[in-house]
Design an enzyme around this catalytic site. Sequence first.
Site, PDB file in Angstrom:
ATOM      1  N   TYR A 167      90.035  -1.301  59.855  1.00  0.00           N
ATOM      2  CA  TYR A 167      90.869  -0.335  60.395  1.00  0.00           C
ATOM      3  C   TYR A 167      90.540   0.298  61.525  1.00  0.00           C
ATOM      4  O   TYR A 167      91.271   0.581  62.365  1.00  0.00           O
ATOM      5  CB  TYR A 167      90.997   0.677  59.069  1.00  0.00           C
ATOM      6  N   ASP A 176     111.157  -2.167  61.588  1.00  0.00           N
ATOM      7  CA  ASP A 176     109.933  -2.135  61.866  1.00  0.00           C
ATOM      8  C   ASP A 176     109.721  -2.216  63.437  1.00  0.00           C
ATOM      9  O   ASP A 176     110.421  -2.420  64.261  1.00  0.00           O
ATOM     10  CB  ASP A 176     109.555  -3.811  61.368  1.00  0.00           C
ATOM     11  N   GLY A 206     106.921   5.754  61.557  1.00  0.00           N
ATOM     12  CA  GLY A 206     106.235   6.044  60.270  1.00  0.00           C
ATOM     13  C   GLY A 206     106.638   7.407  59.770  1.00  0.00           C
ATOM     14  O   GLY A 206     105.947   8.306  59.110  1.00  0.00           O
ATOM     15  N   GLY A 236     106.612   8.523  56.152  1.00  0.00           N
ATOM     16  CA  GLY A 236     105.024   8.627  55.513  1.00  0.00           C
ATOM     17  C   GLY A 236     104.686  10.003  55.307  1.00  0.00           C
ATOM     18  O   GLY A 236     105.207  11.036  55.564  1.00  0.00           O
ATOM     19  N   PHE A 237     103.341   9.917  55.096  1.00  0.00           N
ATOM     20  CA  PHE A 237     102.580  11.225  54.714  1.00  0.00           C
ATOM     21  C   PHE A 237     102.456  11.891  55.605  1.00  0.00           C
ATOM     22  O   PHE A 237     102.940  13.494  55.614  1.00  0.00           O
ATOM     23  CB  PHE A 237     101.293  10.912  54.181  1.00  0.00           C
ATOM     24  N   ILE A 238     101.919  11.671  56.871  1.00  0.00           N
ATOM     25  CA  ILE A 238     101.959  12.532  57.964  1.00  0.00           C
ATOM     26  C   ILE A 238     103.259  12.543  58.753  1.00  0.00           C
ATOM     27  O   ILE A 238     103.719  13.624  59.147  1.00  0.00           O
ATOM     28  CB  ILE A 238     100.801  12.307  58.857  1.00  0.00           C
TER      29      ILE A 238
END
Length: 349
Positions: free
Chosen positions: A175, A51, A7, A10-12
């Site tokens: 989640y 992935d 990730g 991504g954002f973080i």
Amino acid sequence: MRVLITGGAGFIGSHIADVLDRRGHETLLLDNLLPKAHGPQATAPDVVIGDIRDAALLDDLLRGVDVVCHQAAVVGHGLDPSDAPDYALHNDYGTAVLLSAMYRAGISHLALASSMVVYGEGRYECAEHGVVRPGPRRRSDLDAGRYEPPCPECGAALSPDLVDEDAPIDPRSTYAATKAAQEFLASAWARQTGGAVWALRYHNVYGPRMPRDTPYAGVASLFRSALQRGEPPTVLEDGRQRRDFVHVTDVALANAAAIETAPAPGTLTPVNICSGDPHTVGDLATELARAYGGPPPRVIGGARPGDVRHVVANPARARQLLGFEAKIGFKDGITGFATAPLRMPAAIV
């Protein structure tokens, strides 16, 4: 050290990469660019597009890696229970494939992005019965505007307190269930292999590069997206539900500390990653609207299934074990976030 960040675009994950690069580490970023998180935007050329469920790809990427920083996940509240297969496939099956590849590669150090949602409700005390665990709130109470969970023993009002890492795991959304399962998978892997895991239980993360206009984003992004459209932030319940809002820069620093600090072998060690300065959701909406110069928030009542009332964190363990303390205060962080760049609108697929 050479660090694989899943990730990583991504954002973080992108903020973690920035911090690790500044600290002299070699980073390798893997991301499959899920549309619901990224939208139609350019990606840095050093990101491997792939992935974590691709075992052969992982076997190739993990050669020479010292630590894995696992951020890849489908996040947020989502749409409805029909999301469950997608959450489980990415978050839990993906984590299992990654752990298996780490075992084959002989990598024993994992920094795992977990979440405060594994707690369900936070810590509460009853004047008569002490610390108690309230059950899920009844729909009839929520519809009537009774948002505070009562004592499960006597029905009296409760006092919310700081939740620490020894609190029971009690996920109340899809989640949350998948984040709890990630911890269980990583804990079993650690016991079986002698590996070591930091489970970083993020509280409400906000800051630059959040995806906008998507139900998979955090509440800060939903409020900011509304303001950007010229609309007031919409606040559920009465706005008095308490959370710990922590800036993404601080979260990245916590990950760097977890990467540079060896956890105890054969164990998973959970750690709250928070600011230590809780605020209400209404505070967030009001401060963000003020800083943006937009319309004031609109409190509409109601609640989504699985929402909890108060979750605020004890930061002591992060300070003790990782030397981590958040540096960005609420007012300064929200003021900066009001004009920070967000990611392009994300598609819902």
